[in-house]
Motif scaffolding. Structure first.
Motif, short mmCIF file in Angstrom:
data_model
loop_
_atom_site.label_atom_id
_atom_site.label_comp_id
_atom_site.label_asym_id
_atom_site.label_seq_id
_atom_site.Cartn_x
_atom_site.Cartn_y
_atom_site.Cartn_z
N ASP A 66 1.54 4.08 -18.14
CA ASP A 66 2.76 3.63 -17.36
C ASP A 66 3.74 2.51 -17.56
O ASP A 66 5.36 2.78 -17.40
CB ASP A 66 3.26 5.21 -17.22
CG ASP A 66 2.98 6.54 -17.50
OD1 ASP A 66 2.75 6.47 -19.29
OD2 ASP A 66 2.90 7.48 -17.52
N GLY A 67 2.90 1.83 -17.14
CA GLY A 67 3.80 0.29 -16.30
C GLY A 67 3.55 0.05 -14.97
O GLY A 67 2.56 0.82 -14.23
N PRO A 68 3.62 -0.82 -15.10
CA PRO A 68 3.34 -1.45 -13.14
C PRO A 68 4.06 -0.79 -11.77
O PRO A 68 5.48 0.11 -12.22
CB PRO A 68 4.04 -2.96 -13.25
CG PRO A 68 5.06 -2.92 -14.38
CD PRO A 68 4.51 -2.22 -14.93
N ILE A 69 3.18 -0.98 -10.82
CA ILE A 69 4.13 0.11 -9.75
C ILE A 69 3.48 -0.22 -8.69
O ILE A 69 1.92 -1.61 -8.75
CB ILE A 69 3.40 1.29 -9.81
CG1 ILE A 69 1.72 1.62 -9.53
CG2 ILE A 69 3.98 2.49 -10.61
CD1 ILE A 69 1.33 3.36 -9.44
N ALA A 70 4.55 -0.70 -7.64
CA ALA A 70 4.02 -0.96 -6.18
C ALA A 70 4.42 0.13 -5.28
O ALA A 70 5.13 0.92 -5.27
CB ALA A 70 4.73 -2.12 -6.46
N LEU A 71 3.07 0.07 -4.09
CA LEU A 71 3.47 0.54 -2.99
C LEU A 71 3.81 0.00 -2.16
O LEU A 71 2.75 -1.20 -1.72
CB LEU A 71 2.29 1.80 -3.21
CG LEU A 71 2.35 2.72 -4.32
CD1 LEU A 71 0.93 2.96 -4.52
CD2 LEU A 71 3.47 3.44 -4.44
N LEU A 72 4.50 0.71 -0.99
CA LEU A 72 4.31 -0.10 -0.02
C LEU A 72 4.40 0.69 1.11
O LEU A 72 5.37 2.03 1.19
CB LEU A 72 5.86 -1.01 0.45
CG LEU A 72 6.66 -1.57 1.66
CD1 LEU A 72 5.98 -2.92 1.25
CD2 LEU A 72 7.95 -1.95 1.16
N GLU A 73 4.26 0.46 2.57
CA GLU A 73 3.85 1.07 3.85
C GLU A 73 4.50 0.77 4.63
O GLU A 73 4.05 -0.80 4.86
CB GLU A 73 2.85 1.73 3.99
CG GLU A 73 2.68 2.35 5.37
CD GLU A 73 1.29 3.29 5.77
OE1 GLU A 73 1.39 3.85 6.47
OE2 GLU A 73 0.54 2.36 5.38
N THR A 74 5.62 1.00 5.56
CA THR A 74 6.53 -0.12 6.55
C THR A 74 5.50 0.62 7.38
O THR A 74 5.53 1.04 7.68
CB THR A 74 7.58 0.53 6.33
OG1 THR A 74 7.86 2.20 7.29
CG2 THR A 74 9.19 1.01 5.20
N PRO A 75 6.01 -0.50 9.15
CA PRO A 75 5.26 0.04 10.39
C PRO A 75 5.79 1.23 10.37
O PRO A 75 4.56 1.41 11.74
CB PRO A 75 6.27 -1.61 10.81
CG PRO A 75 6.93 -2.83 10.23
CD PRO A 75 7.08 -1.60 9.00
#
Length: 126
Positions: free
Chosen positions: A63-72
């Motif tokens: 379905d396309g590129p994804i980015a996941l980010l977890e904050t502090p």
């Protein structure tokens, strides 16, 4: 005065082999890209690189590129991008779905060791 250091962020990337096989920019640029990816994988313990092989016609990332980010603060965000838009995702259910897809992608991609071996093989073929 405290000298405690925060641990560096962990980075995990899954790259489609097809993108690397395209040789965008020509052979010299591609050679430099391979060298850079190999160096980063070798020198930075907080970076993990996996390749999605060409012979994997169906996988969780179609379905396309994804980015996941977890904050502090342990808050999760996602980002997806199309040709004419990008979308920041914060909805908990949507984040859960993206995390499940990413977990599936990691299991479908080559291991970091096999990815490195493939990168070396591709680099040697230039």
């Amino acid at each position: 005065l405290s000298t405690q250091r925060q641990p560096p962020c962990a980075f995990n990337f899954i790259i489609e082999q097809a993108v690397l096989e395209r040789h965008t920019g020509g052979e010299q640029v591609t050679r430099e890209l391979f060298d850079h990816l190999l160096e980063v994988a070798d020198r930075h313990w907080n970076v993990e690189l996996q390749l999605m092989p060409l012979r994997k016609p169906v996988h969780a990332g179609l379905d396309g590129p994804i980015a996941l980010l977890e904050t502090p603060e342990n808050r999760w965000f996602g980002y997806s991008e199309g040709q004419e838009n990008g979308r920041l995702i914060s909805d908990l259910k949507s984040i859960s779905i993206l995390q499940q897809r990413y977990a599936k992608l990691r299991s479908q991609a080559l291991t970091p060791e096999d990815s490195r071996a493939l990168l070396e093989q591709m680099r040697g073929a230039l």
